[in-house]
Motif scaffolding. Structure first.
Motif, PDB file in Angstrom:
ATOM      1  N   THR A  36     -26.767  57.767   4.336  1.00 21.76           N
ATOM      2  CA  THR A  36     -25.325  57.751   4.757  1.00 21.76           C
ATOM      3  C   THR A  36     -25.018  56.473   6.067  1.00 21.76           C
ATOM      4  OG1 THR A  36     -25.206  60.085   4.791  1.00 21.76           O
ATOM      5  CG2 THR A  36     -23.715  59.023   6.405  1.00 21.76           C
ATOM      6  N   ALA A  37     -26.363  56.297   6.674  1.00 19.06           N
ATOM      7  CA  ALA A  37     -26.236  55.110   7.503  1.00 19.06           C
ATOM      8  C   ALA A  37     -26.042  53.667   6.919  1.00 19.06           C
ATOM      9  CB  ALA A  37     -27.628  55.026   8.402  1.00 19.06           C
ATOM     10  N   ILE A  38     -26.976  53.674   5.621  1.00 15.64           N
ATOM     11  CA  ILE A  38     -26.625  52.594   4.875  1.00 15.64           C
ATOM     12  C   ILE A  38     -25.454  52.196   4.341  1.00 15.64           C
ATOM     13  CG2 ILE A  38     -27.512  51.472   2.929  1.00 15.64           C
ATOM     14  CD1 ILE A  38     -30.351  52.585   3.119  1.00 15.64           C
ATOM     15  N   GLU A  39     -24.677  53.361   4.013  1.00 12.85           N
ATOM     16  CA  GLU A  39     -23.468  53.393   3.473  1.00 12.85           C
ATOM     17  C   GLU A  39     -22.625  52.865   4.523  1.00 12.85           C
ATOM     18  OE1 GLU A  39     -22.782  57.300   2.083  1.00 12.85           O
ATOM     19  OE2 GLU A  39     -23.964  57.004   0.371  1.00 12.85           O
ATOM     20  N   TYR A  40     -22.591  53.353   5.781  1.00  9.83           N
ATOM     21  CA  TYR A  40     -21.705  52.914   6.759  1.00  9.83           C
ATOM     22  C   TYR A  40     -22.178  51.532   7.086  1.00  9.83           C
ATOM     23  CZ  TYR A  40     -20.071  57.701   7.744  1.00  9.83           C
ATOM     24  OH  TYR A  40     -19.645  58.845   7.785  1.00  9.83           O
ATOM     25  N   GLY A  41     -23.335  51.110   6.987  1.00  6.58           N
ATOM     26  CA  GLY A  41     -23.625  49.457   7.365  1.00  6.58           C
ATOM     27  C   GLY A  41     -23.028  48.695   6.323  1.00  6.58           C
ATOM     28  N   LEU A  42     -22.784  49.093   5.036  1.00  3.99           N
ATOM     29  CA  LEU A  42     -22.395  48.217   3.989  1.00  3.99           C
ATOM     30  C   LEU A  42     -20.609  48.187   4.151  1.00  3.99           C
ATOM     31  CD1 LEU A  42     -24.260  49.410   1.075  1.00  3.99           C
ATOM     32  CD2 LEU A  42     -24.282  47.169   1.915  1.00  3.99           C
ATOM     33  N   ILE A  43     -20.323  49.379   4.583  1.00  2.00           N
ATOM     34  CA  ILE A  43     -18.787  49.486   4.940  1.00  2.00           C
ATOM     35  C   ILE A  43     -18.496  48.355   6.102  1.00  2.00           C
ATOM     36  CG2 ILE A  43     -17.039  50.721   5.819  1.00  2.00           C
ATOM     37  CD1 ILE A  43     -17.967  53.206   4.149  1.00  2.00           C
ATOM     38  N   ALA A  44     -19.317  48.307   7.102  1.00  2.00           N
ATOM     39  CA  ALA A  44     -18.986  47.832   8.164  1.00  2.00           C
ATOM     40  C   ALA A  44     -19.336  46.224   7.796  1.00  2.00           C
ATOM     41  CB  ALA A  44     -20.007  48.030   9.410  1.00  2.00           C
ATOM     42  N   ALA A  45     -20.233  45.830   6.821  1.00  2.00           N
ATOM     43  CA  ALA A  45     -20.483  44.520   6.366  1.00  2.00           C
ATOM     44  C   ALA A  45     -19.224  44.288   5.872  1.00  2.00           C
ATOM     45  CB  ALA A  45     -21.507  44.344   5.787  1.00  2.00           C
ATOM     46  N   LEU A  46     -18.650  44.984   4.769  1.00  2.00           N
ATOM     47  CA  LEU A  46     -17.283  44.524   4.172  1.00  2.00           C
ATOM     48  C   LEU A  46     -16.288  44.143   5.013  1.00  2.00           C
ATOM     49  CD1 LEU A  46     -17.908  46.909   0.678  1.00  2.00           C
ATOM     50  CD2 LEU A  46     -17.897  44.245   1.206  1.00  2.00           C
ATOM     51  N   ILE A  47     -15.842  45.137   5.890  1.00  2.00           N
ATOM     52  CA  ILE A  47     -14.937  45.025   7.011  1.00  2.00           C
ATOM     53  C   ILE A  47     -14.953  43.665   7.741  1.00  2.00           C
ATOM     54  CG2 ILE A  47     -13.954  45.829   9.072  1.00  2.00           C
ATOM     55  CD1 ILE A  47     -14.306  48.468   8.139  1.00  2.00           C
ATOM     56  N   ALA A  48     -16.296  43.442   8.070  1.00  2.00           N
ATOM     57  CA  ALA A  48     -16.517  42.002   8.757  1.00  2.00           C
ATOM     58  C   ALA A  48     -15.992  41.003   7.894  1.00  2.00           C
ATOM     59  CB  ALA A  48     -17.828  41.868   9.297  1.00  2.00           C
ATOM     60  N   VAL A  49     -16.608  40.750   6.663  1.00  2.00           N
ATOM     61  CA  VAL A  49     -16.321  39.873   5.646  1.00  2.00           C
ATOM     62  C   VAL A  49     -14.829  39.545   5.625  1.00  2.00           C
ATOM     63  CG1 VAL A  49     -16.478  39.264   3.241  1.00  2.00           C
ATOM     64  CG2 VAL A  49     -18.363  39.868   4.552  1.00  2.00           C
ATOM     65  N   ALA A  50     -13.965  40.782   5.384  1.00  2.00           N
ATOM     66  CA  ALA A  50     -12.572  40.662   5.362  1.00  2.00           C
ATOM     67  C   ALA A  50     -11.851  40.154   6.734  1.00  2.00           C
ATOM     68  CB  ALA A  50     -12.194  42.177   5.137  1.00  2.00           C
ATOM     69  N   ILE A  51     -12.439  40.400   7.750  1.00  2.00           N
ATOM     70  CA  ILE A  51     -11.925  39.892   8.892  1.00  2.00           C
ATOM     71  C   ILE A  51     -12.132  38.449   9.000  1.00  2.00           C
ATOM     72  CG2 ILE A  51     -12.192  39.815  11.507  1.00  2.00           C
ATOM     73  CD1 ILE A  51     -12.598  42.896  11.361  1.00  2.00           C
ATOM     74  N   ILE A  52     -13.329  38.185   8.860  1.00  2.00           N
ATOM     75  CA  ILE A  52     -13.765  36.507   8.951  1.00  2.00           C
ATOM     76  C   ILE A  52     -12.988  35.747   7.716  1.00  2.00           C
ATOM     77  CG2 ILE A  52     -15.402  34.782   8.248  1.00  2.00           C
ATOM     78  CD1 ILE A  52     -17.651  36.976   9.517  1.00  2.00           C
ATOM     79  N   ALA A  53     -12.590  36.268   6.481  1.00  2.00           N
ATOM     80  CA  ALA A  53     -11.844  35.688   5.632  1.00  2.00           C
ATOM     81  C   ALA A  53     -10.117  35.561   6.125  1.00  2.00           C
ATOM     82  CB  ALA A  53     -11.626  36.438   4.375  1.00  2.00           C
ATOM     83  N   THR A  54     -10.075  36.489   6.707  1.00  2.00           N
ATOM     84  CA  THR A  54      -8.583  36.731   7.328  1.00  2.00           C
ATOM     85  C   THR A  54      -8.150  35.602   8.512  1.00  2.00           C
ATOM     86  OG1 THR A  54      -8.140  38.812   6.730  1.00  2.00           O
ATOM     87  CG2 THR A  54      -6.587  37.783   8.186  1.00  2.00           C
ATOM     88  N   VAL A  55      -9.258  35.573   9.356  1.00  2.03           N
ATOM     89  CA  VAL A  55      -9.062  34.835  10.646  1.00  2.03           C
ATOM     90  C   VAL A  55      -9.397  33.384   9.903  1.00  2.03           C
ATOM     91  CG1 VAL A  55     -10.451  33.924  12.638  1.00  2.03           C
ATOM     92  CG2 VAL A  55     -10.088  36.325  12.197  1.00  2.03           C
ATOM     93  N   THR A  56      -9.999  33.135   9.152  1.00  2.00           N
ATOM     94  CA  THR A  56     -10.274  31.550   8.706  1.00  2.00           C
ATOM     95  C   THR A  56      -8.961  30.985   7.911  1.00  2.00           C
ATOM     96  OG1 THR A  56     -12.574  32.078   8.196  1.00  2.00           O
ATOM     97  CG2 THR A  56     -11.530  30.202   6.989  1.00  2.00           C
ATOM     98  N   ALA A  57      -8.227  31.847   7.234  1.00  2.00           N
ATOM     99  CA  ALA A  57      -7.008  31.648   6.514  1.00  2.00           C
ATOM    100  C   ALA A  57      -5.834  31.401   7.571  1.00  2.00           C
ATOM    101  CB  ALA A  57      -6.671  32.492   5.574  1.00  2.00           C
ATOM    102  N   VAL A  58      -5.810  32.268   8.624  1.00  2.00           N
ATOM    103  CA  VAL A  58      -4.827  32.021   9.637  1.00  2.00           C
ATOM    104  C   VAL A  58      -4.981  31.002  10.486  1.00  2.00           C
ATOM    105  CG1 VAL A  58      -3.772  33.185  11.875  1.00  2.00           C
ATOM    106  CG2 VAL A  58      -4.333  34.738   9.549  1.00  2.00           C
ATOM    107  N   GLY A  59      -6.514  30.713  10.808  1.00  7.51           N
ATOM    108  CA  GLY A  59      -6.831  29.481  11.515  1.00  7.51           C
ATOM    109  C   GLY A  59      -6.219  28.264  10.848  1.00  7.51           C
ATOM    110  N   THR A  60      -6.441  28.179   9.660  1.00  4.47           N
ATOM    111  CA  THR A  60      -6.069  26.862   8.865  1.00  4.47           C
ATOM    112  C   THR A  60      -4.506  26.758   8.976  1.00  4.47           C
ATOM    113  OG1 THR A  60      -8.034  27.188   7.373  1.00  4.47           O
ATOM    114  CG2 THR A  60      -6.276  25.761   6.702  1.00  4.47           C
TER     115      THR A  60
END
Length: 73
Positions: A36-60
């Protein structure tokens, strides 16, 4: 008729530890909290990647807007 076998007191502790070890191993195998902890870690990593992609697009996009405003001044 039942028979009782005499077991030395020093061996009685051995049998008790053996049954405790089996219980510990059985509990470890049934425990799913690590998965369960590994699954939560993977979900957090996916959310972080989505946030980074969004911020990069908006920043540009913002950089382009500010560049055009600065050129107009």
């Amino acid at each position: 008729m039942s028979y009782r076998v005499w077991v030395s007191p020093s061996y009685r502790g051995f049998f008790k530890r053996e049954s405790n070890m089996r219980a510990v191993i059985s509990s470890f195998i049934k425990n799913e909290s690590g998965a369960t902890a590994i699954e939560y870690g993977l979900i957090a990593a996916l959310i972080a990647v989505a946030i980074i992609a969004t911020v990069t697009a908006v920043g540009t996009s913002l950089q382009t807007t500010f560049t055009s405003v600065a050129g107009a001044l």
